[in-house]
Design an enzyme around this catalytic site. Structure first.
Site, PDB file in Angstrom:
ATOM      1  N   GLN A  96       8.686  -5.920  -7.996  1.00 27.92           N
ATOM      2  CA  GLN A  96       9.119  -5.328  -6.876  1.00 27.92           C
ATOM      3  C   GLN A  96      10.323  -6.232  -6.046  1.00 27.92           C
ATOM      4  OE1 GLN A  96       7.624  -2.195  -5.809  1.00 27.92           O
ATOM      5  NE2 GLN A  96       9.676  -2.017  -4.761  1.00 27.92           N
ATOM      6  N   LYS A 111       3.222  -6.052  -2.591  1.00 29.81           N
ATOM      7  CA  LYS A 111       2.725  -4.733  -3.054  1.00 29.81           C
ATOM      8  C   LYS A 111       1.314  -4.757  -2.403  1.00 29.81           C
ATOM      9  CE  LYS A 111       3.657  -1.110  -6.010  1.00 29.81           C
ATOM     10  NZ  LYS A 111       4.787  -0.475  -5.931  1.00 29.81           N
ATOM     11  N   ASP A 151       2.447   4.917  -3.283  1.00 37.33           N
ATOM     12  CA  ASP A 151       2.129   4.709  -4.646  1.00 37.33           C
ATOM     13  C   ASP A 151       1.220   5.555  -5.127  1.00 37.33           C
ATOM     14  OD1 ASP A 151       1.324   2.548  -6.938  1.00 37.33           O
ATOM     15  OD2 ASP A 151       3.354   2.334  -6.425  1.00 37.33           O
TER      16      ASP A 151
END
Length: 450
Positions: A96, A111, A151
Site C-alpha cells: 500500500q 493496513k 477491504d
C-alpha cells in the site's frame, strides 16, 4: 528483518528487492533506504471482545500496521476475514505504501483488520463487533493521522458502524474513514473505483501492446476471478465498453459464461454476495457452467485479457502456463499480489520473448484506483464539499493514466533489460522502482535516512 512465519510479507519484499537491483546498482546510496522502508513505523495489536446474539462473549485479534507516513497520513483498508494475520497485513501495508505513492496523492501506507468473519453473523453481531473494534482502534487513527477504508469483509455496512462508533467516542464528525455513504461524507465512484481504475489502466496497456484486443470489441475475451466489489465493477465496465466477460469465481469455485456475462447477471451476483451467498447456487442457470473447487484460469480455451480480482497468490505457475497457452496478452491484477512468484516469472519471460508475449501489471499499479478515489474522498471531506460523478471519474482516469505513464517510463529506464525487437518494458519493475524512489526521497528529506 523477515521472520519465517511471515511468508506473504517475505514474498512482497523479495519482489520489490529484485525489481530494485538495477536501480540500486546505479544508486547504491538508496540501499539504506530499502533497509529502513521495509520496517513498519508502528504495529498496533489489540484484543476485540464482543457479544454474540446469545449473550456469549467472543474474542478476536485486531491489528493496525502503520507502515509509512512519508507522503501523508497512513492510508489503507481494514480486512475482516479468518485468514487475517500479521504477515498478510504487513505485506498489504508494504504494498500500500508504494501503491499510494503511484497515485500522486498525499497518502502514506497502512493496513489493518481482524480475524473476524462477518459471514453468518447477524447485523447486530457485526455492529457489536465494529463498536468493540473501533473502541480500541479510535485512539490510533484520525483524519490527519491514519485514515482506514474498506477491504475484504468490510463493506458499506461495516464502514457505517465503524464511523458511527468513532463519532460517538470522539464527539466529532470527521473524514477518518473512507468508503462512507454518499449522504454523510462519501464520494461518488468510490465503490466502483478499483474495478473501473483497473480497466482504465488496462486500456492504456492494450493500446500499446495489442490494439486488436480493444475492449470495445465483443471478440475480446476477458477472464476475471473473484465476485466481490472489485470483480463486479471490473466486469460491469468491461461489459459497458463492449468486450466479453467469460468468468467469475469465489472461494468455492468458478462460474463460466458460455456466451459472456450480462450486466443483469452481474447485478444478480451482487445481490447474492450482499446476502453472503455463493456462486454454486447459480450452477443451474442456463448458459452458465459451475466448476467446484477450481479457479477460472484453466477453464476457457481462449483468453485475451486476464484480471485476477480475488485475493493474493490466486494465479499459480501452472495456471500462468495455461493462460499463456490460451493466448492471453494482458494480465493485470485487481487483487493485491494476485500472482505467485512463479506465475510472474512465466509472464515476464513471455514478455521478454518479444511481440505477442504477455504484458503483466502488478496490483500496486493497476488496482490503485480504489485508494486514489479514497484520497479524493479525503480531499472532499477536508473542503466540506462533494464532486459530481463525472468530476470524480475524470480525476480517476487522469490518475490511472499518470500511473501507467510513470510505470512505463521507470520500467523502460530501470528494468535492466535491452528492449529490442518490440519487447515491452516491465511494468512490474517500473511500478516498484517509481514507487520506491518517491517514498525514499521523501523519507530522506525528512531525515529518516541519510
Amino acid at each position: 528483518m523477515v521472520l519465517p512465519h511471515e511468508p506473504e510479507f517475505e514474498q512482497a519484499l523479495e519482489e520489490l528487492s529484485t525489481s530494485l537491483q538495477p536501480f540500486l546498482e546505479a544508486n547504491p546510496q538508496y540501499k539504506k533506504a530499502l533497509e529502513i522502508v521495509q520496517v513498519p513505523e508502528r504495529i498496533v495489536n489489540f484484543r476485540v471482545v464482543w457479544e454474540d446474539d446469545n449473550g456469549v462473549p467472543q474474542v478476536n485479534r485486531g491489528f493496525r500496521v502503520q507502515y509509512n507516513s512519508a507522503l501523508g497520513p497512513y492510508k489503507g483498508g481494514l480486512r475482516l476475514h479468518p485468514s487475517v494475520n500479521l504477515s498478510i497485513l504487513k505485506f498489504l501495508g508494504f504494498e500500500q505504501t508504494f501503491k499510494n505513492a503511484l497515485t500522486g496523492l498525499s497518502m502514506g501506507g497502512g493496513k489493518g483488520g481482524a480475524d473476524f468473519d462477518p459471514k453468518g453473523k447477524s447485523d447486530s453481531e457485526i455492529r457489536r463487533f465494529c463498536v468493540a473494534f473501533m473502541t480500541e482502534l479510535s485512539r490510533h487513527i484520525g483524519s490527519d493521522t491514519d485514515v482506514p477504508a474498506g477491504d475484504i469483509g468490510t463493506g458499506a455496512r461495516e464502514i457505517g458502524y465503524l464511523f458511527g462508533a468513532y463519532k460517538k467516542l470522539k464527539n466529532e464528525f470527521t473524514g477518518m474513514l473512507t468508503g462512507k455513504g454518499l449522504t454523510w461524507g462519501g464520494s461518488f465512484i468510490r465503490p466502483e473505483a478499483t474495478g473501473y481504475g483497473l480497466i482504465y489502466y488496462v486500456e492504456h496497456m492494450i493500446a500499446k501492446a495489442c490494439p486488436e484486443y480493444s475492449l470495445d470489441k465483443p471478440t475480446t475475451l476477458v477472464a476475471i476471478s473473484g465476485s466481490g466489489n472489485v470483480s463486479q465493477y471490473t466486469a460491469l465496465k468491461v461489459i459497458e465498453l463492449g468486450a466479453t466477460v467469460l468468468t467469475l469465481s469465489d472461494s468455492k469455485g468458478s462460474l463460466v459464461a458460455e456466451k459472456g456475462y450480462t450486466k443483469e447477471f452481474i447485478h444478480k451476483i451482487g445481490e447474492l454476495k450482499l446476502k453472503g451467498g455463493s456462486l454454486e447456487t447459480l450452477a443451474n442457470e442456463p448458459g452458465y457452467t459451475y466448476h467446484a473447487g477450481v479457479r477460472p484460469w484453466t477453464l476457457v480455451p481462449t483468453v485475451h485479457i486476464a484480471l485476477p480480482g480475488a485475493t493474493q497468490n490466486e494465479v499459480s505457475g501452472e495456471e500462468a502456463e495455461a493462460l499463456v497457452k490460451a493466448g492471453v496478452r494482458i494480465v493485470a491484477e485487481g487483487s493485491n499480489m494476485g500472482c505467485t512468484t512463479e506465475a510472474i516469472e512465466i509472464f515476464e519471460a513471455s514478455r521478454r520473448s518479444g511481440p505477442g508475449g504477455v504484458w503483466y501489471a502488478p496490483g500496486k499499479a493497476s488496482n490503485c484506483g480504489g485508494v486514489a478515489v479514497s484520497g479524493l474522498e479525503m480531499a472532499q471531506n477536508s473542503q466540506r464539499l462533494a464532486w459530481t460523478t463525472k468530476e470524480v471519474d475524470n480525476k480517476l482516469k487522469a490518475i490511472m493514466a499518470e500511473c501507467y505513464g510513470i510505470c512505463l517510463s521507470a520500467g523502460t529506464k530501470w528494468s535492466g533489460e535491452e528492449l529490442t525487437d518490440g519487447v515491452l518494458p516491465s511494468l512490474l519493475a517500473g511500478a516498484n522502482v517509481a514507487g520506491f524512489i518517491k517514498v525514499a526521497d521523501a523519507m530522506k528529506a525528512q531525515g529518516d535516512w541519510w
